[in-house]
Design a protein around this motif. Structure first.
Motif, PDB file in Angstrom:
ATOM      1  N   MET A  73     -27.152 -25.031  26.748  1.00  0.00           N
ATOM      2  CA  MET A  73     -26.292 -26.124  26.826  1.00  0.00           C
ATOM      3  C   MET A  73     -26.147 -26.935  25.669  1.00  0.00           C
ATOM      4  O   MET A  73     -27.312 -27.109  25.178  1.00  0.00           O
ATOM      5  CB  MET A  73     -26.750 -26.788  28.087  1.00  0.00           C
ATOM      6  N   ARG A  74     -24.948 -27.115  25.377  1.00  0.00           N
ATOM      7  CA  ARG A  74     -24.894 -27.987  24.129  1.00  0.00           C
ATOM      8  C   ARG A  74     -25.146 -29.468  24.397  1.00  0.00           C
ATOM      9  O   ARG A  74     -24.507 -30.034  25.411  1.00  0.00           O
ATOM     10  CB  ARG A  74     -23.457 -28.009  23.189  1.00  0.00           C
ATOM     11  N   SER A  75     -26.184 -30.152  23.826  1.00  0.00           N
ATOM     12  CA  SER A  75     -26.467 -31.450  23.999  1.00  0.00           C
ATOM     13  C   SER A  75     -25.257 -32.410  23.968  1.00  0.00           C
ATOM     14  O   SER A  75     -24.537 -32.232  22.787  1.00  0.00           O
ATOM     15  CB  SER A  75     -27.808 -31.965  23.667  1.00  0.00           C
ATOM     16  N   ILE A  76     -25.195 -33.429  24.717  1.00  0.00           N
ATOM     17  CA  ILE A  76     -24.126 -34.601  24.114  1.00  0.00           C
ATOM     18  C   ILE A  76     -24.810 -35.824  24.032  1.00  0.00           C
ATOM     19  O   ILE A  76     -25.645 -36.430  24.477  1.00  0.00           O
ATOM     20  CB  ILE A  76     -23.268 -34.691  25.545  1.00  0.00           C
ATOM     21  N   ASP A  77     -24.073 -36.450  22.579  1.00  0.00           N
ATOM     22  CA  ASP A  77     -24.662 -37.660  22.087  1.00  0.00           C
ATOM     23  C   ASP A  77     -23.548 -38.555  22.864  1.00  0.00           C
ATOM     24  O   ASP A  77     -22.424 -38.718  22.298  1.00  0.00           O
ATOM     25  CB  ASP A  77     -24.682 -37.475  20.650  1.00  0.00           C
ATOM     26  N   TYR A  78     -24.384 -39.475  23.802  1.00  0.00           N
ATOM     27  CA  TYR A  78     -23.208 -40.426  24.432  1.00  0.00           C
ATOM     28  C   TYR A  78     -23.000 -41.457  23.607  1.00  0.00           C
ATOM     29  O   TYR A  78     -22.068 -42.464  23.965  1.00  0.00           O
ATOM     30  CB  TYR A  78     -23.905 -40.696  26.040  1.00  0.00           C
ATOM     31  N   ASP A  79     -23.835 -41.726  22.382  1.00  0.00           N
ATOM     32  CA  ASP A  79     -23.433 -42.850  21.613  1.00  0.00           C
ATOM     33  C   ASP A  79     -22.318 -42.474  20.554  1.00  0.00           C
ATOM     34  O   ASP A  79     -21.670 -43.655  19.988  1.00  0.00           O
ATOM     35  CB  ASP A  79     -24.673 -43.259  20.610  1.00  0.00           C
ATOM     36  N   THR A  80     -21.865 -41.271  20.716  1.00  0.00           N
ATOM     37  CA  THR A  80     -20.866 -41.124  19.699  1.00  0.00           C
ATOM     38  C   THR A  80     -19.702 -40.256  20.585  1.00  0.00           C
ATOM     39  O   THR A  80     -18.451 -40.082  20.027  1.00  0.00           O
ATOM     40  CB  THR A  80     -21.157 -39.974  18.839  1.00  0.00           C
ATOM     41  N   GLU A  81     -20.129 -39.937  21.761  1.00  0.00           N
ATOM     42  CA  GLU A  81     -19.041 -39.117  22.565  1.00  0.00           C
ATOM     43  C   GLU A  81     -19.064 -39.442  24.007  1.00  0.00           C
ATOM     44  O   GLU A  81     -20.064 -40.006  24.570  1.00  0.00           O
ATOM     45  CB  GLU A  81     -19.381 -37.711  22.658  1.00  0.00           C
ATOM     46  N   GLN A  82     -17.685 -39.817  24.463  1.00  0.00           N
ATOM     47  CA  GLN A  82     -17.544 -39.726  26.004  1.00  0.00           C
ATOM     48  C   GLN A  82     -17.818 -41.395  26.406  1.00  0.00           C
ATOM     49  O   GLN A  82     -17.299 -41.669  27.519  1.00  0.00           O
ATOM     50  CB  GLN A  82     -18.645 -38.943  27.020  1.00  0.00           C
ATOM     51  N   MET A 125     -31.327 -39.738  40.447  1.00  0.00           N
ATOM     52  CA  MET A 125     -31.102 -39.089  39.309  1.00  0.00           C
ATOM     53  C   MET A 125     -29.635 -38.138  39.864  1.00  0.00           C
ATOM     54  O   MET A 125     -29.659 -37.228  40.510  1.00  0.00           O
ATOM     55  CB  MET A 125     -31.950 -38.255  38.750  1.00  0.00           C
ATOM     56  N   PHE A 126     -28.721 -39.092  39.393  1.00  0.00           N
ATOM     57  CA  PHE A 126     -27.480 -38.519  39.721  1.00  0.00           C
ATOM     58  C   PHE A 126     -26.677 -37.790  38.794  1.00  0.00           C
ATOM     59  O   PHE A 126     -26.206 -38.206  37.748  1.00  0.00           O
ATOM     60  CB  PHE A 126     -26.406 -39.753  40.354  1.00  0.00           C
ATOM     61  N   LEU A 127     -26.618 -36.463  38.950  1.00  0.00           N
ATOM     62  CA  LEU A 127     -26.095 -35.492  37.837  1.00  0.00           C
ATOM     63  C   LEU A 127     -26.725 -35.857  36.188  1.00  0.00           C
ATOM     64  O   LEU A 127     -25.956 -35.911  35.280  1.00  0.00           O
ATOM     65  CB  LEU A 127     -24.653 -35.707  37.555  1.00  0.00           C
ATOM     66  N   SER A 128     -28.043 -36.074  36.163  1.00  0.00           N
ATOM     67  CA  SER A 128     -28.739 -36.382  35.062  1.00  0.00           C
ATOM     68  C   SER A 128     -29.701 -35.661  34.690  1.00  0.00           C
ATOM     69  O   SER A 128     -30.271 -35.402  33.476  1.00  0.00           O
ATOM     70  CB  SER A 128     -29.266 -37.808  34.807  1.00  0.00           C
ATOM     71  N   VAL A 156     -27.457 -46.287  23.918  1.00  0.00           N
ATOM     72  CA  VAL A 156     -27.052 -47.503  23.726  1.00  0.00           C
ATOM     73  C   VAL A 156     -25.637 -48.097  24.231  1.00  0.00           C
ATOM     74  O   VAL A 156     -25.404 -48.912  24.868  1.00  0.00           O
ATOM     75  CB  VAL A 156     -27.114 -47.960  22.149  1.00  0.00           C
ATOM     76  N   ARG A 157     -24.578 -47.241  23.845  1.00  0.00           N
ATOM     77  CA  ARG A 157     -23.391 -47.453  24.132  1.00  0.00           C
ATOM     78  C   ARG A 157     -23.017 -47.217  25.706  1.00  0.00           C
ATOM     79  O   ARG A 157     -22.440 -48.075  26.210  1.00  0.00           O
ATOM     80  CB  ARG A 157     -22.370 -46.399  23.585  1.00  0.00           C
ATOM     81  N   MET A 158     -23.796 -46.288  26.618  1.00  0.00           N
ATOM     82  CA  MET A 158     -23.386 -46.334  27.586  1.00  0.00           C
ATOM     83  C   MET A 158     -23.991 -47.728  28.508  1.00  0.00           C
ATOM     84  O   MET A 158     -23.464 -48.145  29.495  1.00  0.00           O
ATOM     85  CB  MET A 158     -24.322 -44.962  28.399  1.00  0.00           C
ATOM     86  N   GLY A 200     -26.470 -44.060  33.077  1.00  0.00           N
ATOM     87  CA  GLY A 200     -24.827 -43.978  32.228  1.00  0.00           C
ATOM     88  C   GLY A 200     -24.228 -45.455  32.407  1.00  0.00           C
ATOM     89  O   GLY A 200     -24.846 -46.525  31.788  1.00  0.00           O
ATOM     90  N   THR A 201     -22.954 -45.382  32.924  1.00  0.00           N
ATOM     91  CA  THR A 201     -22.079 -46.760  32.691  1.00  0.00           C
ATOM     92  C   THR A 201     -22.549 -47.455  34.203  1.00  0.00           C
ATOM     93  O   THR A 201     -21.695 -48.217  34.317  1.00  0.00           O
ATOM     94  CB  THR A 201     -20.852 -46.444  32.681  1.00  0.00           C
ATOM     95  N   GLY A 202     -23.458 -47.166  34.837  1.00  0.00           N
ATOM     96  CA  GLY A 202     -23.963 -47.835  36.019  1.00  0.00           C
ATOM     97  C   GLY A 202     -22.870 -47.833  37.237  1.00  0.00           C
ATOM     98  O   GLY A 202     -22.772 -48.738  38.082  1.00  0.00           O
ATOM     99  N   ARG A 203     -22.321 -46.615  37.728  1.00  0.00           N
ATOM    100  CA  ARG A 203     -21.516 -46.292  38.454  1.00  0.00           C
ATOM    101  C   ARG A 203     -22.138 -46.398  39.986  1.00  0.00           C
ATOM    102  O   ARG A 203     -21.420 -46.720  40.881  1.00  0.00           O
ATOM    103  CB  ARG A 203     -20.919 -44.985  38.390  1.00  0.00           C
ATOM    104  N   PHE A 204     -23.417 -46.115  40.005  1.00  0.00           N
ATOM    105  CA  PHE A 204     -24.110 -46.355  41.348  1.00  0.00           C
ATOM    106  C   PHE A 204     -25.056 -47.362  41.272  1.00  0.00           C
ATOM    107  O   PHE A 204     -25.610 -47.891  42.256  1.00  0.00           O
ATOM    108  CB  PHE A 204     -24.700 -44.995  41.501  1.00  0.00           C
TER     109      PHE A 204
END
Length: 252
Positions: free
Chosen positions: A1-10, A109-112, A72-74, A50-54
């Motif tokens: 799996m390619r890891s995702i940097d959520y500070d620059t993506e998404q 842990m919800f889809l993390s 940080v961004r999330m 993440g962005t606190g959806r739950f």
């Protein structure tokens, strides 16, 4: 799996792309309630919040919650958009949580889980922060127990690429049982529809699912073209629902 940097993506589109309706959120809260102790309040951890959806919904239902999130961004989005008097967001990860030992009754842990780099370490760290008898609600996909969303079929290697992100169920269970956990429950939860096919397409275009990071630009182009053609035939039809796995583990 390619890891995702959520500070620059998404991070800019994540809350919108992964939004859950009030009915969907309540469906999950009810599922969590069924496997958690009846007493209130319960102290919770939302690990990979993440962005606190739950996170606020957990606080409303069960008691104070700490969202633990490495990006940080999330966290910034969560602190701005997902507030509640009994919610706080801290920098950390499943492998390294900035909370005292034995301080929580449960963790979600919800889809993390698929993002966790050192899974054995995370299983030990989760055991550290929960009290004896504490429960981990692991909403994860497994390569051999996969909900197979309807839209995957339109992308080249869709099912294969998506399943490759996740571990088989027995492997996840072994990671936890080897460090003192036991399986308390395993089942599925069927969310209400996410809206119409057209609504779902708009969210998918934001590419806030880990799946999209696994495909080449050419595969993405082909897949979205096929998906758009299929949805154009009935954009107002309700999006299909499917059963999603929920594994509950208890700390011995």
């Amino acid at each position: 799996m390619r890891s995702i940097d959520y500070d620059t993506e998404q991070y800019q589109d994540y809350a919108r792309g992964r939004a859950v309706s009030q009915r969907q959120q309540q469906t999950w809260i009810s599922a969590f309630e069924a496997v958690l102790p009846e007493r209130r309040p319960l102290v919770g951890l939302d690990v990979g919040s993440g962005t606190g959806r739950f996170t606020p919904a957990l606080a409303r239902a069960f008691g104070p919650v700490t969202g633990v999130e490495p990006s940080v961004r999330m966290r910034e989005v969560a602190q701005a958009q997902s507030q509640h008097p009994e919610v706080r967001y801290l920098a950390g990860s499943a492998e390294d949580m900035p909370v005292p030992s034995g301080s929580a009754d449960y963790a979600l842990m919800f889809l993390s889980w698929h993002h966790v780099q050192d899974k054995p370490r995370a299983a030990r760290e989760l055991a550290r922060v929960l009290r004896p008898g504490g429960r981990l609600l692991l909403r994860a996909n497994f390569s051999d127990h996969h909900p197979r969303p309807w839209w995957l079929e339109y992308f080249p290697r869709g099912y294969e690429a998506d399943a490759s992100i996740f571990q088989p169920l027995h492997e996840v269970i072994e990671t936890f049982t080897s460090v003192g956990w036991r399986v308390a429950d395993f089942g599925t939860v069927t969310e209400p529809s996410a809206g119409t096919l057209g609504d779902m397409l708009e969210r998918l275009r934001l590419r806030t699912l880990s799946f999209f990071a696994q495909l080449s630009p050419e595969e993405l182009e082909v897949g979205f073209r096929r998906l758009e053609e299929a949805v154009a035939a009935g954009p107002d039809a309700p999006a299909p629902v499917f059963a999603e796995p929920l594994l509950t583990l208890e700390l011995r």
